[in-house]
Design a protein around this motif. Structure first.
Motif, mmCIF file in Angstrom:
data_model
loop_
_atom_site.group_PDB
_atom_site.id
_atom_site.type_symbol
_atom_site.label_atom_id
_atom_site.label_comp_id
_atom_site.label_asym_id
_atom_site.label_seq_id
_atom_site.Cartn_x
_atom_site.Cartn_y
_atom_site.Cartn_z
ATOM 1 N N UNK A 5 41.452 50.320 47.036
ATOM 2 C CA UNK A 5 42.392 49.480 47.909
ATOM 3 C C UNK A 5 41.530 47.737 47.999
ATOM 4 N N UNK A 6 40.231 48.149 48.212
ATOM 5 C CA UNK A 6 39.536 46.797 48.135
ATOM 6 C C UNK A 6 39.859 45.998 46.611
ATOM 7 N N UNK B 236 42.201 43.457 39.139
ATOM 8 C CA UNK B 236 41.818 44.612 38.884
ATOM 9 C C UNK B 236 42.015 45.769 39.764
ATOM 10 N N UNK B 237 42.449 47.132 39.648
ATOM 11 C CA UNK B 237 42.619 47.965 40.611
ATOM 12 C C UNK B 237 42.356 49.418 40.003
ATOM 13 N N UNK B 238 41.807 49.267 38.669
ATOM 14 C CA UNK B 238 41.237 50.401 38.246
ATOM 15 C C UNK B 238 39.615 50.464 38.345
ATOM 16 N N UNK B 239 38.849 51.599 38.617
ATOM 17 C CA UNK B 239 37.563 51.342 38.757
ATOM 18 C C UNK B 239 36.755 52.095 37.901
ATOM 19 N N UNK C 275 34.085 44.913 43.901
ATOM 20 C CA UNK C 275 35.016 43.862 43.912
ATOM 21 C C UNK C 275 34.328 42.508 43.609
ATOM 22 N N UNK C 276 32.994 42.655 43.766
ATOM 23 C CA UNK C 276 32.150 41.560 43.516
ATOM 24 C C UNK C 276 31.921 41.202 41.845
#
Length: 502
Positions: free
Chosen positions: A307-308, A467-470, A368-369
């Motif tokens: 989500x972040x 990006x949403x893929x970790x 995120x950073x």
């Protein structure tokens, strides 16, 4: 094509659906590992191979898969990858034992190597330049939604119909994706693609990864086979470097590493994604084996990181544009390391709100950073004609780092073959593993601070910053978008911010 047109919407739908197959697979398999181990009554090594067999073939062949699409048609190779991946997924779901499951996972990786670069290549080749950034943002955003749904869906399947449906779910997705692609997606290829394929380089790369992975996973036994595999893997790696250096059309041209910035950022990538790979493999086991979570609860426990990423990654990329990548690439790994150290509080009977969630939120803030500036810096460190190659090399490096971590981390942390059956033994080893991962991230942070510099102001602005893929960076495939034309005053014009389309 335009996004507003019917064909444009079909292309976007098809590429999102196809890439969702590999995305769902990468996010749900770890949740299913404890149940797979119990059902097959197997040891930790088999679970490591279940995760790594896929990554070995994917990391070794992903650059070759992109080249095949450029030469023979991106839609054709994309569809072939979808069919191959679905067939291998069916075999995974029907596997009678761990040996067949591991072999099928390796076949899945071959399909993923054809499918993964093809999905974004279709967008890059099909959409009008004015719509391309928005299309990539939508593709990435919908993929992030899939990443968010994946662990929840995987946990529900494991607790409900069973872990086999984690793999069987890909079959109906493929049955929907293939006809739509054949009917609505135009074919495209790269007229500049020529020369021989570097099949020998791809094979040597995959063999080196497989042999070294085997040596690390089976090293506890200390057998002659382990020593032979380790030596053979190193020789295959040396042969890979030699072939790439002397091949007329290398898969990974050594000249691309002449850019000190590119080499530095890939070293940071190796550190960061090694830690990520080890973390995501072990944390799903820790939550189920030690904390006593169900598969569904364990699968959704890490949802805040996704989500972040979805909410703030585009802003992080824009911030790195303004202040330069050095600070984000230094601070991000340290935040992730702090999150992993907070995971040391997650033990037997751990409370989610007080023990798990703080660690997950700090981890998510670090990602995120870090992630969006990392990919943007990779693409900005080479000329625009090599942006696709640079992204592919970085993606392969991230996958390879993850699989080596999954193979080596249990060994370094002192996990025995039956550790996942004992909550006390696994908890102690998990703590040591988190300390190792935090140390690797700290090394990545130091590398970023000492080696990464701001890209030149006239560099090409990448389109993959949302990006949403970790678990791996996104790919940006050929053909690269040319830089925007200069302003009338002769100064370079800045491309539109692709984050707005996410």
């Amino acid at each position: 094509m335009r996004i507003s047109g019917a064909t444009g919407r079909w292309i976007l739908f098809t590429t999102v659906l196809g890439s969702s197959m590999t995305l769902l697979d990468s996010t749900v398999v770890n949740v299913a590992l404890p149940r797979i181990g119990r059902d097959f009554d197997t040891d930790l090594a088999a679970l490591q191979w279940t995760a790594n067999a896929y990554l070995v073939t994917l990391a070794g062949l992903i650059l070759l898969g992109g080249a095949l699409g450029d030469r023979y048609g991106r839609r054709r190779i994309f569809v072939l990858g979808v069919v191959w991946f679905a067939a291998a997924s069916l075999l995974c779901g029907l596997a009678p034992g761990p040996g067949v499951l591991i072999a099928a996972r390796a076949l899945q990786g071959v399909g993923g190597a054809l499918l993964t670069p093809g999905s974004l290549a279709l967008i890059q080749a099909s959409f009008h330049p004015d719509d391309r950034g928005r299309a990539v943002g939508l593709w990435s955003g919908f993929g992030g939604i899939g990443a968010a749904v994946g662990p929840f869906l995987g946990g529900w399947l494991v607790d409900g119909p069973g872990w086999r449906w984690v793999f069987l779910l890909n079959v109906p997705l493929a049955l929907l994706c293939v006809p739509v692609a054949l009917r609505h997606v135009p074919e495209s290829s790269d007229a500049r693609a020529h020369g021989r394929f570097d099949v020998l380089g791809a094979a040597l790369g995959a063999v080196a990864l497989a042999l070294l992975t085997y040596a690390l996973i089976e090293a506890r036994g200390g057998s002659l086979a382990v020593a032979v595999s380790a030596v053979a893997g190193l020789l295959a790696a040396v042969a890979f470097v030699y072939v790439e250096k002397h091949s007329p059309d290398p898969m990974m041209p050594p000249a691309i590493f002449a850019s000190r910035q590119f080499s530095a950022v890939n070293l940071v990538t190796l550190c960061v994604y090694a830690a990520f790979g080890g973390f995501f493999f072990l944390v799903a086991l820790q939550l189920q084996v030690v904390a006593g979570y169900s598969a569904l609860r364990a699968g959704t426990a890490l949802l805040p990181t996704t989500v972040l990423m979805l909410l703030f990654s585009a802003r992080s990329g824009a911030l790195a544009d303004r202040i330069g990548p050095r600070l984000p690439l230094t601070v991000g790994p340290l935040l992730c390391a702090a999150g992993m150290l907070l995971m040391l509080r997650v033990g037997e009977g751990a409370d989610y709100l007080t023990d798990v969630l703080p660690a997950v939120l700090v981890m998510g803030a670090g990602m995120v950073t870090l992630v969006a500036p990392l990919t943007a810096t990779v693409l900005a460190s080479v000329d625009s004609a090599r942006a696709g190659l640079a992204s592919g090399v970085n993606n392969a490096a991230a996958r390879a780092a993850g699989l080596v971590a999954v193979a080596a981390l249990p060994l370094l942390a002192g996990m025995g073959p039956e550790a996942y059956r004992s909550p006390a033994a696994f908890d102690a080893a998990f703590g040591r593993a988190m300390l190792i991962c935090a140390g690797v991230l700290a090394v990545g942070s130091v590398l970023a601070w000492t080696t990464v510099r701001r890209p030149s102001p006239d560099c090409r602005r990448p389109e993959c910053r949302s990006h949403g893929w970790v678990t791996a960076p996104p790919l940006e495939s050929r053909p690269g978008t040319p830089p925007p034309p200069p302003n009338p005053d002769g100064k370079p014009r800045r491309a539109p911010d692709p984050g707005r389309g996410a």
